[in-house]
Design an enzyme around this catalytic site. Structure first.
Site, PDB file in Angstrom:
ATOM      1  CD  GLU A 390      -2.949  -1.166   1.522  1.00 35.47           C
ATOM      2  OE1 GLU A 390      -3.364  -0.080   1.871  1.00 35.47           O
ATOM      3  OE2 GLU A 390      -4.261  -2.116   2.294  1.00 35.47           O
TER       4      GLU A 390
HETATM    5  C1  LIG Z   1       1.974 -10.154   0.873  1.00 31.28           C
HETATM    6  C2  LIG Z   1       2.112  -8.448  -0.331  1.00 31.28           C
HETATM    7  C3  LIG Z   1       0.389  -8.512  -0.458  1.00 31.28           C
HETATM    8  C4  LIG Z   1       0.506  -7.277  -1.297  1.00 31.28           C
HETATM    9  N1  LIG Z   1      -0.396  -7.263  -1.860  1.00 31.28           N
HETATM   10  C5  LIG Z   1      -1.009  -6.529  -3.616  1.00 31.28           C
HETATM   11  C6  LIG Z   1      -2.657  -6.258  -3.710  1.00 31.28           C
HETATM   12  O1  LIG Z   1      -3.647  -6.698  -3.069  1.00 31.28           O
HETATM   13  N2  LIG Z   1      -2.349  -5.602  -5.014  1.00 31.28           N
HETATM   14  C7  LIG Z   1      -1.114  -5.313  -5.504  1.00 31.28           C
HETATM   15  O2  LIG Z   1      -1.808  -5.063  -6.016  1.00 31.28           O
HETATM   16  N3  LIG Z   1      -0.081  -5.459  -5.242  1.00 31.28           N
HETATM   17  C8  LIG Z   1       0.177  -5.879  -3.685  1.00 31.28           C
HETATM   18  N4  LIG Z   1       1.745  -6.075  -3.241  1.00 31.28           N
HETATM   19  C9  LIG Z   1       2.813  -5.263  -3.737  1.00 31.28           C
HETATM   20  C10 LIG Z   1       3.175  -4.415  -3.326  1.00 31.28           C
HETATM   21  O3  LIG Z   1       2.376  -2.613  -3.080  1.00 31.28           O
HETATM   22  C11 LIG Z   1       4.588  -3.653  -3.827  1.00 31.28           C
HETATM   23  O4  LIG Z   1       5.075  -4.585  -3.035  1.00 31.28           O
HETATM   24  C12 LIG Z   1       5.341  -2.496  -3.589  1.00 31.28           C
HETATM   25  O5  LIG Z   1       4.255  -1.217  -3.909  1.00 31.28           O
HETATM   26  C13 LIG Z   1       6.386  -2.253  -3.811  1.00 31.28           C
HETATM   27  O6  LIG Z   1       6.330  -2.417  -5.043  1.00 31.28           O
HETATM   28  P1  LIG Z   1       7.971  -3.706  -5.531  1.00 31.28           P
HETATM   29  O7  LIG Z   1       7.622  -4.515  -4.083  1.00 31.28           O
HETATM   30  O8  LIG Z   1       7.848  -3.815  -6.554  1.00 31.28           O
HETATM   31  O9  LIG Z   1       9.621  -2.395  -5.042  1.00 31.28           O
HETATM   32  P2  LIG Z   1      10.413  -1.864  -5.913  1.00 31.28           P
HETATM   33  O10 LIG Z   1       9.377  -0.229  -6.114  1.00 31.28           O
HETATM   34  O11 LIG Z   1      11.202  -2.365  -7.005  1.00 31.28           O
HETATM   35  O12 LIG Z   1      10.614  -1.210  -4.193  1.00 31.28           O
HETATM   36  C14 LIG Z   1      12.017  -1.360  -4.168  1.00 31.28           C
HETATM   37  C15 LIG Z   1      12.709  -0.670  -3.030  1.00 31.28           C
HETATM   38  O13 LIG Z   1      13.140   0.348  -3.694  1.00 31.28           O
HETATM   39  C16 LIG Z   1      12.373   2.015  -2.929  1.00 31.28           C
HETATM   40  N5  LIG Z   1      12.607   2.651  -3.425  1.00 31.28           N
HETATM   41  C17 LIG Z   1      11.538   2.512  -5.005  1.00 31.28           C
HETATM   42  N6  LIG Z   1      11.340   3.561  -6.051  1.00 31.28           N
HETATM   43  C18 LIG Z   1      12.508   4.201  -5.055  1.00 31.28           C
HETATM   44  C19 LIG Z   1      12.107   6.238  -5.281  1.00 31.28           C
HETATM   45  N7  LIG Z   1      12.154   6.743  -6.595  1.00 31.28           N
HETATM   46  N8  LIG Z   1      12.797   6.284  -4.149  1.00 31.28           N
HETATM   47  C20 LIG Z   1      13.408   5.656  -3.198  1.00 31.28           C
HETATM   48  N9  LIG Z   1      12.964   4.274  -2.688  1.00 31.28           N
HETATM   49  C21 LIG Z   1      12.478   3.712  -3.819  1.00 31.28           C
HETATM   50  C22 LIG Z   1      11.503   1.290  -2.320  1.00 31.28           C
HETATM   51  O14 LIG Z   1      10.810   2.237  -1.038  1.00 31.28           O
HETATM   52  C23 LIG Z   1      11.624  -0.127  -1.896  1.00 31.28           C
HETATM   53  O15 LIG Z   1      12.549   0.260  -0.591  1.00 31.28           O
HETATM   54  C24 LIG Z   1       1.784  -7.038  -2.393  1.00 31.28           C
HETATM   55  C25 LIG Z   1       3.090  -7.773  -2.072  1.00 31.28           C
HETATM   56  C26 LIG Z   1       3.452  -8.364  -0.529  1.00 31.28           C
HETATM   57  C27 LIG Z   1       4.252  -8.690  -0.118  1.00 31.28           C
END
Ligand SMILES: Cc1cc2nc3c(=O)[nH]c(=O)nc-3n(C[C@H](O)[C@H](O)[C@H](O)COP(=O)(O)OP(=O)(O)OC[C@H]3O[C@@H](n4cnc5c(N)ncnc54)[C@H](O)[C@@H]3O)c2cc1C
Length: 580
Positions: A390
């Site tokens: 979220e």
């Molecule tokens: C258990 C679980 C349930 C989930 N449920 C849903 C769901 O129901 N629906 C859905 O759509 N998604 C869901 N998600 C996905 C979740 O919303 C994403 O994991 C989240 O948005 C982060 O994206 P990412 O994992 O690709 O991380 P990334 O975006 O790859 O980020 C990796 C790291 O880099 C940092 N980062 C990224 N961009 C920047 C920036 N510009 N500046 C500084 N730091 C940055 C982030 O803060 C993080 O620490 C779920 C995930 C999990 C683990």
């Protein structure tokens, strides 16, 4: 009175204005709401208490039985926020958040199953659906006949949601949907999906939200993910292959899907915050009991200062998080529309407070806390993801800071316009100019302009109120200075933004605690608020040190060394000083 469509406490604060009418009196449920809520919470408690052992087993097995999900449906938990006219309970944000809190007390997986349905899965339909769409789906969503999921994340698009690749191409009266979403909560058994897809193949963006149901041919899901925590909640990929979606299932406007996604996520945040508060309350109970019972060096460990401090800090953190979460939910219920910054703050604050609390609770339990038999390690595993989903807390901090800076920039833009206007229309131009000049003078001198002070708080919280006013001025000065120094490049100054956001998070929390304690004093007298007064004093002291620290270093290059070391390790791919 503040305009409920546009007023935002935090955005005003960064301009040095304290809009205290937004906070005061601190929202309290009415007697009627309390009665309904108490009945629902009592039912839940009776239903969940005998399940303690099952939650433990389901976590290990990584599966929640369909029979239990049926029980949740029968208890009305899938209709919490759906209006009564459509068969739901019609709860507002405060009551909803309180129910998720109760679920979070018992089991994170259960809280997230219900939360993903109500907070995000079908929230878009509630917020932006047409009457026809609502009539078509809400009654079945309320009973749980349809369970909802929110489908945004893709392999290549997490935080950068605008980078999604799932596509929807118009074909007559339908859209043809193709793509794959990952990590979708409730993905394994949901029947109703809010799906975000690109409706123009050019460039980024051009996203549209669609209401998709399981019975549309081409919707499938992948296997249950084997996760660190929330193990019994369903998380799967969801694929859409040539899914024919009728145009009547477009949610909101074509091309405005990114805004739809952000509105849904903003609106859902008090649910997650509530769950975090519930988790903290449970851990405080567990830690207190353990500290009383565990004897070392001939005494219960509860008698050692280190342990008492840890539990006291858990109480302070929980009270602050609860104050913020309830305040934001109360604002939503009172019709305030601009709460995105405050909601983001509530999410960051509550999820980090729960993480610290779970860590300290495990520490108090010692080695026993590390064993799977006790609930501490599950609590830690379950709550870790709160800082990731979220909206990651890093991205939310950037959002919080940039929203503030944006408002300062707007004011500066007004100033620039007024400079032009001074030449064209001296009276109008000087009017705006002098407003800005007055604000800067009041910030610089500390003499205060309009709205620079609290006037409605109980007299006995004056000391903390003065601290808040002083630190608000420091915040506004810092935001102004940062913008002047970096201009548009501020978006890349992430360390400064993080410090600004940290100060904003602390100040909003202090404002919420001040408002809550003051309202309690006004309504029930000083004696009744005695302990809460202590929490305010303790919390204000901590905020003072943190905000001073965050703002003092905001312009400094102190962390540049650390950045350089990070660059070096990233480049080399390893630690460079192994002495073997
Ligand atoms: C258990 C679980 C349930 C989930 N449920 C849903 C769901 O129901 N629906 C859905 O759509 N998604 C869901 N998600 C996905 C979740 O919303 C994403 O994991 C989240 O948005 C982060 O994206 P990412 O994992 O690709 O991380 P990334 O975006 O790859 O980020 C990796 C790291 O880099 C940092 N980062 C990224 N961009 C920047 C920036 N510009 N500046 C500084 N730091 C940055 C982030 O803060 C993080 O620490 C779920 C995930 C999990 C683990």
């Amino acid at each position: 009175m503040p305009d409920k469509k546009t007023a935002s406490f935090m955005r005003s604060l960064c301009l040095g204005r304290i809009e205290e009418e937004i906070l005061l009196p601190y929202p309290e449920p009415t007697a009627q709401e309390k009665e309904t809520l108490s009945a629902v919470l009592a039912t839940l408690k009776a239903m969940l208490t005998p399940r303690e052992k099952s939650f433990h087993e389901w976590d290990i097995a990584g599966e929640m039985p369909a029979e239990f999900i049926r029980e949740l449906k029968e208890a009305g938990l899938f209709g919490l926020v759906i209006p009564e006219a459509h068969g739901g309970l019609g709860f507002g944000a405060t009551a909803y958040s309180r129910v998720i809190q109760e679920l979070g007390r018992f089991d994170g997986s259960t809280a997230v199953t219900v939360g993903a349905h109500s907070s995000i899965g079908m929230r878009g339909l509630l917020l932006l659906g047409t009457e026809e769409q609502k009539a078509r789906y809400l009654p079945r969503l309320a009973t749980g006949e349809l369970v909802a999921a929110f489908c945004l994340t893709e392999p290549g698009a997490g935080s950068d949601a605008a980078g999604i690749k799932t596509s929807a191409v118009r074909d007559g009266d339908d859209w043809i949907l193709n793509g794959e979403k990952i990590w979708i909560t409730n993905g394994g058994f949901a029947d109703f999906f809010t799906v975000f897809a690109k409706t123009s193949l050019e460039g980024r963006g051009h996203i549209t939200a669609f209401l998709v149901t399981r019975d549309m041919a081409g919707v499938t899901n992948g296997p249950h993910e084997d996760k660190m925590g929330l193990r019994s909640s369903s998380t799967t990929s969801v694929a859409f292959q040539d899914v024919r979606v009728p145009a009547s299932n477009v949610l909101g406007e074509v091309g405005k899907g990114f805004k739809v996604a952000m509105r849904i996520l903003n609106a859902g945040r008090t649910g997650l915050g509530g769950g975090a508060v519930g988790g903290m309350k449970r851990l405080i109970e567990l830690s207190s009991a353990h500290a009383r019972e565990r004897v070392q060096f001939g005494r219960p460990i509860a008698q050692f200062e280190t342990i008492r401090q840890k539990i006291g800090q858990m109480v302070v953190d929980c009270y602050a998080a609860e104050s913020v979460v309830n305040l934001v939910a109360g604002l939503v219920d009172r019709g305030y529309e601009e709460v995105a910054v405050e909601a983001a703050i509530s999410k960051v604050l509550a999820t980090e407070a729960l993480w610290r609390t779970s860590d300290e609770a495990l520490q108090i339990a010692g080695g026993a806390g590390y064993m799977r038999e006790l609930p501490y390690e599950r609590a830690m595993r379950d709550c870790r993801v709160n800082r990731i989903f979220e909206g990651t807390n890093e991205i939310l901090r950037l959002f919080i800071a940039l929203a503030a800076v944006n408002d300062v920039a707007e004011e500066l833009k007004d100033l620039a316009h007024s400079m032009r206007d001074v030449l064209a229309d001296p009276i109008k131009g000087f009017g705006v100019l002098s407003d800005y000049a007055k604000r800067r003078a009041s910030l610089a001198t500390g003499l205060g302009g309009a709205k620079a002070k609290f006037t409605l708080l109980a007299p006995s919280v004056a000391e903390e109120a003065r601290q808040f006013e002083d630190q608000t001025r420091a915040l506004a000065v810092a935001a102004d200075r940062l913008l002047r120094k970096h201009g548009k490049r501020i978006v890349d100054e992430q360390l400064a933004c993080r410090r600004l956001a940290d100060a904003m998070i602390d100040l909003f929390s202090l404002a919420a605690v001040l408002a809550r304690v003051s309202t309690r004093i006004e309504d029930h007298g000083e004696a009744a608020a005695g302990r809460e007064r202590d929490i305010l004093r303790a919390f204000a002291g901590q905020v003072r040190a943190r905000v001073d620290g965050a703002l003092a270093g905001i312009d400094s290059d102190g962390e540049r060394d650390v950045l350089a070391l990070g660059d070096q390790a990233i480049e080399a791919g390893r630690y460079g000083w192994d002495n073997l």
